[in-house]
Design a protein around this motif. Sequence first.
Motif, PDB file in Angstrom:
ATOM      1  N   VAL A   1       0.841  -1.205   0.000  1.00 36.34           N
ATOM      2  CA  VAL A   1       0.000   0.000   0.000  1.00 36.34           C
ATOM      3  C   VAL A   1       0.873   1.251   0.000  1.00 36.34           C
ATOM      4  N   GLY A   2       1.958   1.212   0.775  1.00 33.24           N
ATOM      5  CA  GLY A   2       2.887   2.345   0.803  1.00 33.24           C
ATOM      6  C   GLY A   2       3.509   2.618  -0.553  1.00 33.24           C
ATOM      7  N   PHE A   3       3.875   1.545  -1.281  1.00 37.54           N
ATOM      8  CA  PHE A   3       4.441   1.736  -2.615  1.00 37.54           C
ATOM      9  C   PHE A   3       3.401   2.280  -3.599  1.00 37.54           C
ATOM     10  N   MET A   4       2.140   1.916  -3.426  1.00 37.37           N
ATOM     11  CA  MET A   4       1.076   2.497  -4.256  1.00 37.37           C
ATOM     12  C   MET A   4       1.002   4.009  -4.054  1.00 37.37           C
ATOM     13  N   ILE A   5       1.083   4.427  -2.796  1.00 33.06           N
ATOM     14  CA  ILE A   5       1.047   5.865  -2.486  1.00 33.06           C
ATOM     15  C   ILE A   5       2.267   6.565  -3.068  1.00 33.06           C
ATOM     16  N   GLN A   6       3.450   5.928  -2.966  1.00 33.68           N
ATOM     17  CA  GLN A   6       4.669   6.516  -3.533  1.00 33.68           C
ATOM     18  C   GLN A   6       4.532   6.688  -5.045  1.00 33.68           C
ATOM     19  N   ALA A   7       3.908   5.731  -5.715  1.00 36.99           N
ATOM     20  CA  ALA A   7       3.709   5.836  -7.165  1.00 36.99           C
ATOM     21  C   ALA A   7       2.837   7.030  -7.513  1.00 36.99           C
ATOM     22  N   LEU A   8       1.854   7.326  -6.670  1.00 32.28           N
ATOM     23  CA  LEU A   8       0.976   8.468  -6.919  1.00 32.28           C
ATOM     24  C   LEU A   8       1.655   9.791  -6.577  1.00 32.28           C
ATOM     25  N   LEU A   9       2.523   9.793  -5.561  1.00 33.39           N
ATOM     26  CA  LEU A   9       3.219  11.016  -5.145  1.00 33.39           C
ATOM     27  C   LEU A   9       4.396  11.356  -6.067  1.00 33.39           C
ATOM     28  N   GLY A  10       4.994  10.346  -6.687  1.00 32.73           N
ATOM     29  CA  GLY A  10       6.174  10.577  -7.521  1.00 32.73           C
ATOM     30  C   GLY A  10       7.447  10.635  -6.693  1.00 32.73           C
ATOM     31  N   ALA A  11       8.424  11.403  -7.134  1.00 31.63           N
ATOM     32  CA  ALA A  11       9.748  11.447  -6.500  1.00 31.63           C
ATOM     33  C   ALA A  11       9.751  12.306  -5.242  1.00 31.63           C
ATOM     34  N   ASN A  12       8.976  11.890  -4.242  1.00 33.59           N
ATOM     35  CA  ASN A  12       8.929  12.583  -2.948  1.00 33.59           C
ATOM     36  C   ASN A  12       9.908  11.882  -2.006  1.00 33.59           C
ATOM     37  N   ILE A  13      11.052  12.506  -1.766  1.00 28.25           N
ATOM     38  CA  ILE A  13      12.129  11.875  -1.025  1.00 28.25           C
ATOM     39  C   ILE A  13      11.765  11.644   0.437  1.00 28.25           C
ATOM     40  N   TYR A  14      10.904  12.503   1.006  1.00 28.15           N
ATOM     41  CA  TYR A  14      10.552  12.369   2.413  1.00 28.15           C
ATOM     42  C   TYR A  14       9.639  11.162   2.642  1.00 28.15           C
ATOM     43  N   PHE A  15       8.665  11.004   1.768  1.00 29.65           N
ATOM     44  CA  PHE A  15       7.799   9.834   1.897  1.00 29.65           C
ATOM     45  C   PHE A  15       8.594   8.554   1.630  1.00 29.65           C
ATOM     46  N   LEU A  16       9.522   8.623   0.664  1.00 29.16           N
ATOM     47  CA  LEU A  16      10.349   7.453   0.361  1.00 29.16           C
ATOM     48  C   LEU A  16      11.151   7.017   1.580  1.00 29.16           C
ATOM     49  N   ALA A  17      11.696   7.983   2.319  1.00 22.63           N
ATOM     50  CA  ALA A  17      12.492   7.655   3.509  1.00 22.63           C
ATOM     51  C   ALA A  17      11.651   6.902   4.538  1.00 22.63           C
ATOM     52  N   VAL A  18      10.406   7.377   4.756  1.00 22.23           N
ATOM     53  CA  VAL A  18       9.512   6.707   5.705  1.00 22.23           C
ATOM     54  C   VAL A  18       9.136   5.320   5.189  1.00 22.23           C
ATOM     55  N   LEU A  19       8.822   5.233   3.897  1.00 10.93           N
ATOM     56  CA  LEU A  19       8.430   3.960   3.288  1.00 10.93           C
ATOM     57  C   LEU A  19       9.555   2.928   3.380  1.00 10.93           C
ATOM     58  N   ILE A  20      10.765   3.369   3.061  1.00 14.48           N
ATOM     59  CA  ILE A  20      11.914   2.458   3.097  1.00 14.48           C
ATOM     60  C   ILE A  20      12.173   1.957   4.518  1.00 14.48           C
ATOM     61  N   ALA A  21      12.068   2.854   5.495  1.00  9.49           N
ATOM     62  CA  ALA A  21      12.291   2.450   6.889  1.00  9.49           C
ATOM     63  C   ALA A  21      11.271   1.390   7.302  1.00  9.49           C
ATOM     64  N   PHE A  22      10.010   1.643   7.008  1.00  9.01           N
ATOM     65  CA  PHE A  22       8.946   0.705   7.377  1.00  9.01           C
ATOM     66  C   PHE A  22       9.124  -0.633   6.663  1.00  9.01           C
ATOM     67  N   ASP A  23       9.340  -0.576   5.355  1.00 12.88           N
ATOM     68  CA  ASP A  23       9.477  -1.787   4.539  1.00 12.88           C
ATOM     69  C   ASP A  23      10.633  -2.654   5.034  1.00 12.88           C
ATOM     70  N   ASN A  24      11.770  -2.040   5.303  1.00  8.40           N
ATOM     71  CA  ASN A  24      12.956  -2.811   5.664  1.00  8.40           C
ATOM     72  C   ASN A  24      12.934  -3.320   7.102  1.00  8.40           C
ATOM     73  N   ILE A  25      12.335  -2.577   8.018  1.00  8.36           N
ATOM     74  CA  ILE A  25      12.211  -3.082   9.389  1.00  8.36           C
ATOM     75  C   ILE A  25      11.309  -4.311   9.405  1.00  8.36           C
ATOM     76  N   VAL A  26      10.168  -4.206   8.745  1.00  6.53           N
ATOM     77  CA  VAL A  26       9.238  -5.335   8.686  1.00  6.53           C
ATOM     78  C   VAL A  26       9.851  -6.498   7.908  1.00  6.53           C
ATOM     79  N   GLY A  27      10.515  -6.185   6.789  1.00  3.00           N
ATOM     80  CA  GLY A  27      11.150  -7.232   5.999  1.00  3.00           C
ATOM     81  C   GLY A  27      12.246  -7.948   6.761  1.00  3.00           C
ATOM     82  N   GLY A  28      13.051  -7.203   7.524  1.00  5.46           N
ATOM     83  CA  GLY A  28      14.113  -7.811   8.325  1.00  5.46           C
ATOM     84  C   GLY A  28      13.557  -8.718   9.406  1.00  5.46           C
ATOM     85  N   MET A  29      12.497  -8.282  10.053  1.00  2.00           N
ATOM     86  CA  MET A  29      11.863  -9.110  11.082  1.00  2.00           C
ATOM     87  C   MET A  29      11.277 -10.381  10.462  1.00  2.00           C
TER      88      MET A  29
END
Length: 471
Positions: free
Chosen positions: A352-380
Amino acid sequence: MKLNKAFRVYCTPRLLSVFFLGISCGLPISLLAGSLSYWLLECGLALSTIGAFNLLRTPMSLKFLWAPLVDRIRIPYLSRKLGKRRAWGLLFQAGMMASIFGLSVLSPEKDAVLLRVLGVITAFFIASQDIVVDALRIETVPKEYQGQGAASYQMGYRLGMLVSSAGGLWLASAFGWNMVYFLIGLAGIIGMMALLLMPFSVEDEEKESLETKRQNEMAVSSLKSLTEKEEGAFVSSTKEAAPEKKKRSAFLLDLKVMVINPFKDFVARYPYWFVILLFVVTYKLSNAMLGNMAGMFYRKIGFDYLQIAGTSNLWGTAATILGTVLGGVLVMRKGVMKTLMILGFVEILTSVGFMIQALLGANIYFLAVLIAFDNIVGGMGTTAFVAYLSGLCSPLYVTTQYALLSSIMTLPKDFLASFSGYFAEQMGWPAFFLMTGALMLPSLGILYFLMKKKASALFEGMLPVRKSEEG
């Protein structure tokens, strides 16, 4: 106090050894994944073509085919001096370095065929190195610490990937991809040093000898299970046979011990073995489809190499390492099965986060939050899943069974992920990410079934930690 003990175990010599071996396995991965995709994108290839290059990693999914040989055969002289596992590890590491050096002198536009051939060879050595390291990790780390052992390996693995991915992007922007491949090949020396310097006790050697002895005993038991008539015929034919036929009979018996018995053991221990394998196949499929296109997605919506390196690779790896540690703690608290269920639902939110990023485009701030969430959950999730696969293995057939399970996990998802570029082109980014989230639902249904049937009751919780093992 309990939480402090859970974290302190990561500083023990055994888990530190696993950590450095993880670094050596993580270093070359990006060469056949993200780095290769960026290199091919620079050359003007379409997303569907780049996605198909995911098939170069097929040997990583077929390693169970030669894992029994690595498990049973000892290399003359080297195995006696260094131990069976380390001897094989050094041999595979040397071959991997040579194949990566070969890739470093190629051009994708002019040497497409040779690039594919060397890519497959490199994947073979990477997979073979993983066979050795997985065996060392499972054999060395006590069962009650398998969650932390998996976390230590993942932390090292992710750190190695960070060096080759983020560092690779920075170097590529200045020196080109050929130099990146050469330097990562040279960094293979780290793997050799990790193998040579890791503790190798008499207990480890005795464990290897005991394993071989047990396998031989099972071979004898297998012969005794024949009917009296069959056994007499076998012995008679063996005595009268030529030396070549005797060798062939011995080889077939050895093959049974190395290959067939591990599979039979797994089926015998788990009544719902087919459902377990179906869960192993489907649990990481969503993550594979999304991950194969993530780097291309960042480039297509407008991020440059330095932004990707800093946000996705550097920031993302830090988040993943944190996730692996938290995953080990969560496994201790909730058990493997409950942890997998919780994180499976949470991973759907990543899509869902990546869907929002696709709609927002190259928003570096949202990407930072998305990457943190994705990788913490993925690592766990990865920590819990590796602990689950490790726990399924019998001590007698660790190498073969773990290679089989990890191969069953990766082969279907690698094949399907090779079509991810095609789906992204045809569906568009938002619909593509919606699809990746939906792919998680079948595996959660299977997991619910396994939990209700208590098909993996052994992993509902970890064993209590023994004080004697803490140091």
